[in-house]
Design a protein around this motif. Structure first.
Motif, PDB file in Angstrom:
ATOM      1  N   ILE A 199       0.873  -1.183   0.000  1.00 53.84           N
ATOM      2  CA  ILE A 199       0.000   0.000   0.000  1.00 53.84           C
ATOM      3  C   ILE A 199       0.904   1.225   0.000  1.00 53.84           C
ATOM      4  O   ILE A 199       1.592   1.496   0.999  1.00 53.84           O
ATOM      5  CB  ILE A 199      -0.901   0.004   1.246  1.00 53.84           C
ATOM      6  CG1 ILE A 199      -1.789  -1.255   1.243  1.00 53.84           C
ATOM      7  CG2 ILE A 199      -1.743   1.275   1.313  1.00 53.84           C
ATOM      8  CD1 ILE A 199      -2.523  -1.494   2.536  1.00 53.84           C
ATOM      9  N   PRO A 200       0.956   1.967  -1.098  1.00 57.20           N
ATOM     10  CA  PRO A 200       1.856   3.130  -1.146  1.00 57.20           C
ATOM     11  C   PRO A 200       1.476   4.154  -0.081  1.00 57.20           C
ATOM     12  O   PRO A 200       0.298   4.509   0.065  1.00 57.20           O
ATOM     13  CB  PRO A 200       1.656   3.687  -2.562  1.00 57.20           C
ATOM     14  CG  PRO A 200       1.080   2.566  -3.341  1.00 57.20           C
ATOM     15  CD  PRO A 200       0.251   1.762  -2.373  1.00 57.20           C
TER      16      PRO A 200
ATOM     17  N   SER B 279      -7.514  -1.966   9.425  1.00 52.24           N
ATOM     18  CA  SER B 279      -7.399  -2.189  10.870  1.00 52.24           C
ATOM     19  C   SER B 279      -7.659  -0.885  11.602  1.00 52.24           C
ATOM     20  O   SER B 279      -7.498   0.198  11.038  1.00 52.24           O
ATOM     21  CB  SER B 279      -5.991  -2.694  11.219  1.00 52.24           C
ATOM     22  OG  SER B 279      -5.117  -1.614  11.461  1.00 52.24           O
ATOM     23  N   PRO B 280      -8.017  -0.974  12.894  1.00 53.03           N
ATOM     24  CA  PRO B 280      -8.278   0.257  13.651  1.00 53.03           C
ATOM     25  C   PRO B 280      -7.033   1.126  13.792  1.00 53.03           C
ATOM     26  O   PRO B 280      -7.145   2.339  13.989  1.00 53.03           O
ATOM     27  CB  PRO B 280      -8.745  -0.251  15.022  1.00 53.03           C
ATOM     28  CG  PRO B 280      -8.569  -1.720  15.029  1.00 53.03           C
ATOM     29  CD  PRO B 280      -8.289  -2.199  13.654  1.00 53.03           C
ATOM     30  N   ALA B 281      -5.851   0.527  13.710  1.00 52.85           N
ATOM     31  CA  ALA B 281      -4.622   1.304  13.901  1.00 52.85           C
ATOM     32  C   ALA B 281      -4.346   2.233  12.713  1.00 52.85           C
ATOM     33  O   ALA B 281      -3.736   3.286  12.860  1.00 52.85           O
ATOM     34  CB  ALA B 281      -3.437   0.361  14.112  1.00 52.85           C
ATOM     35  N   GLY B 282      -4.762   1.831  11.542  1.00 53.38           N
ATOM     36  CA  GLY B 282      -4.518   2.657  10.353  1.00 53.38           C
ATOM     37  C   GLY B 282      -3.059   2.746   9.977  1.00 53.38           C
ATOM     38  O   GLY B 282      -2.591   3.768   9.476  1.00 53.38           O
TER      39      GLY B 282
ATOM     40  N   PRO C 122      -3.302  10.193  -1.536  1.00 53.63           N
ATOM     41  CA  PRO C 122      -4.559  10.765  -1.033  1.00 53.63           C
ATOM     42  C   PRO C 122      -5.468   9.727  -0.365  1.00 53.63           C
ATOM     43  O   PRO C 122      -6.192  10.043   0.576  1.00 53.63           O
ATOM     44  CB  PRO C 122      -5.212  11.337  -2.302  1.00 53.63           C
ATOM     45  CG  PRO C 122      -4.083  11.552  -3.255  1.00 53.63           C
ATOM     46  CD  PRO C 122      -3.047  10.516  -2.941  1.00 53.63           C
ATOM     47  N   ASP C 123      -5.406   8.477  -0.834  1.00 49.08           N
ATOM     48  CA  ASP C 123      -6.319   7.463  -0.271  1.00 49.08           C
ATOM     49  C   ASP C 123      -5.628   6.523   0.722  1.00 49.08           C
ATOM     50  O   ASP C 123      -6.234   5.551   1.163  1.00 49.08           O
ATOM     51  CB  ASP C 123      -6.930   6.638  -1.413  1.00 49.08           C
ATOM     52  CG  ASP C 123      -5.867   5.930  -2.237  1.00 49.08           C
ATOM     53  OD1 ASP C 123      -4.661   6.256  -2.082  1.00 49.08           O
ATOM     54  OD2 ASP C 123      -6.231   5.036  -3.028  1.00 49.08           O
ATOM     55  N   THR C 124      -4.379   6.818   1.110  1.00 46.07           N
ATOM     56  CA  THR C 124      -3.658   5.881   1.983  1.00 46.07           C
ATOM     57  C   THR C 124      -4.371   5.706   3.323  1.00 46.07           C
ATOM     58  O   THR C 124      -4.595   4.584   3.780  1.00 46.07           O
ATOM     59  CB  THR C 124      -2.206   6.370   2.228  1.00 46.07           C
ATOM     60  OG1 THR C 124      -1.533   6.459   0.985  1.00 46.07           O
ATOM     61  CG2 THR C 124      -1.454   5.404   3.131  1.00 46.07           C
ATOM     62  N   ARG C 125      -4.748   6.815   3.942  1.00 49.41           N
ATOM     63  CA  ARG C 125      -5.347   6.725   5.272  1.00 49.41           C
ATOM     64  C   ARG C 125      -6.648   5.913   5.235  1.00 49.41           C
ATOM     65  O   ARG C 125      -6.874   5.045   6.081  1.00 49.41           O
ATOM     66  CB  ARG C 125      -5.592   8.135   5.829  1.00 49.41           C
ATOM     67  CG  ARG C 125      -6.149   8.112   7.222  1.00 49.41           C
ATOM     68  CD  ARG C 125      -6.198   9.477   7.887  1.00 49.41           C
ATOM     69  NE  ARG C 125      -7.057   9.434   9.057  1.00 49.41           N
ATOM     70  CZ  ARG C 125      -6.731   8.884  10.222  1.00 49.41           C
ATOM     71  NH1 ARG C 125      -5.545   8.352  10.384  1.00 49.41           N
ATOM     72  NH2 ARG C 125      -7.581   8.876  11.227  1.00 49.41           N
ATOM     73  N   GLU C 126      -7.461   6.203   4.220  1.00 46.99           N
ATOM     74  CA  GLU C 126      -8.733   5.486   4.091  1.00 46.99           C
ATOM     75  C   GLU C 126      -8.487   3.986   3.893  1.00 46.99           C
ATOM     76  O   GLU C 126      -9.139   3.138   4.512  1.00 46.99           O
ATOM     77  CB  GLU C 126      -9.464   6.066   2.874  1.00 46.99           C
ATOM     78  CG  GLU C 126     -10.907   5.742   2.791  1.00 46.99           C
ATOM     79  CD  GLU C 126     -11.478   6.266   1.464  1.00 46.99           C
ATOM     80  OE1 GLU C 126     -10.906   7.213   0.873  1.00 46.99           O
ATOM     81  OE2 GLU C 126     -12.481   5.700   1.024  1.00 46.99           O
ATOM     82  N   THR C 127      -7.522   3.667   3.059  1.00 48.79           N
ATOM     83  CA  THR C 127      -7.207   2.252   2.796  1.00 48.79           C
ATOM     84  C   THR C 127      -6.735   1.566   4.066  1.00 48.79           C
ATOM     85  O   THR C 127      -7.161   0.456   4.393  1.00 48.79           O
ATOM     86  CB  THR C 127      -6.098   2.155   1.719  1.00 48.79           C
ATOM     87  OG1 THR C 127      -6.518   2.881   0.572  1.00 48.79           O
ATOM     88  CG2 THR C 127      -5.814   0.716   1.333  1.00 48.79           C
TER      89      THR C 127
END
Ligand SMILES: N[C@@H](CCC(=O)N[C@@H](CS)C(=O)NCC(=O)O)C(=O)O
Length: 210
Positions: A36-37, A51-54, A41-46
């Motif tokens: 997961i790069p 997982s809850p930790a993000g 822009p979508d990293t946090r959402e992915t």
């Protein structure tokens, strides 16, 4: 049975991801890798969907989701006990050395971050990072070594946790005592690490915040 999936960050940058990736390889556990790069822009959402930790790494094995590098290594060691030393005292020692890296050395993390594509000689190293380096070297010197030259003789999870440190010492051209340099060279010549490094050097993702 479906293979576990290990979600990781950029191989160039993600020191946390490197540790369990190495442990799973050394354990001989087959897994699917999903990169997961970071910093997109979508990293946090992915990551939050995983997982809850993000954060990465995340391991998904059946119904189990593990979001912490040490927890994933411990999960692997349940199946491959040789990831820790067999002697109980040495195992406890190895866990202390590993936990020190997992929970500490903030100066080193902040000021000498892992970046496999950088080579920075003559860096001004902050006081905090130097203190961390001195502590790490003292911990390494107090390990039994011997055997194959890893901290506890045979490769263990402790070596997984210090492989990203070895890359930092090389990237920032840290002058090391001979025994410590030999250990760094050993970690960086490891076949599994080299496979990770080759992929990390080929990456072209832009990751402005790392
Ligand atoms: N305690 C966690 C920390 C993992 C961590 O901080 N990972 C970083 C990347 S190396 C992350 O995912 N950061 C979120 C982001 O960059 O968006 C572990 O051991 O796995």
């Amino acid at each position: 049975m479906t293979k576990p999936v290990l979600h990781i960050g950029n191989k160039r940058l993600s020191s946390w991801s490197l540790r369990p990736w190495l442990a799973l390889r050394k354990a001989g556990i087959e897994f699917t890798e999903n990169l997961i790069p970071l910093d997109q822009p979508d990293t946090r959402e992915t990551l939050k969907a995983l997982s809850p930790a993000g954060t990465v790494p995340v391991l998904q094995a059946g119904a189990l989701t593990l979001w912490d590098s040490l927890a994933i290594c411990e999960w692997a060691a349940e199946q491959a006990p040789s990831l820790w030393p067999s002697d109980p005292s040495l195992r406890a020692h190895a866990r202390a050395v590993t936990a020190s890296m997992h929970s500490g050395f903030g100066g080193l993390r902040r000021d000498l971050s892992m970046d496999l594509q950088r080579s920075v000689g003559g860096t001004d190293v902050s006081v905090q990072a130097w203190q961390d380096i001195e502590t790490i070297l003292a911990m390494w010197a107090a390990c039994p070594r011997g055997g194959d030259g890893f901290l506890f003789g045979q490769w263990s999870i402790a070596d997984a946790f210090y492989t990203p440190v070895a890359t930092r010492f090389r990237t920032y051209a840290i002058d090391l005592p001979d025994a410590a340099q030999a250990y760094v060279d050993l970690l960086l010549s490891d076949t599994d690490y080299r496979a990770w490094e080759t992929a990390g050097l080929a990456e072209t993702f832009d990751a402005p915040f790392h």
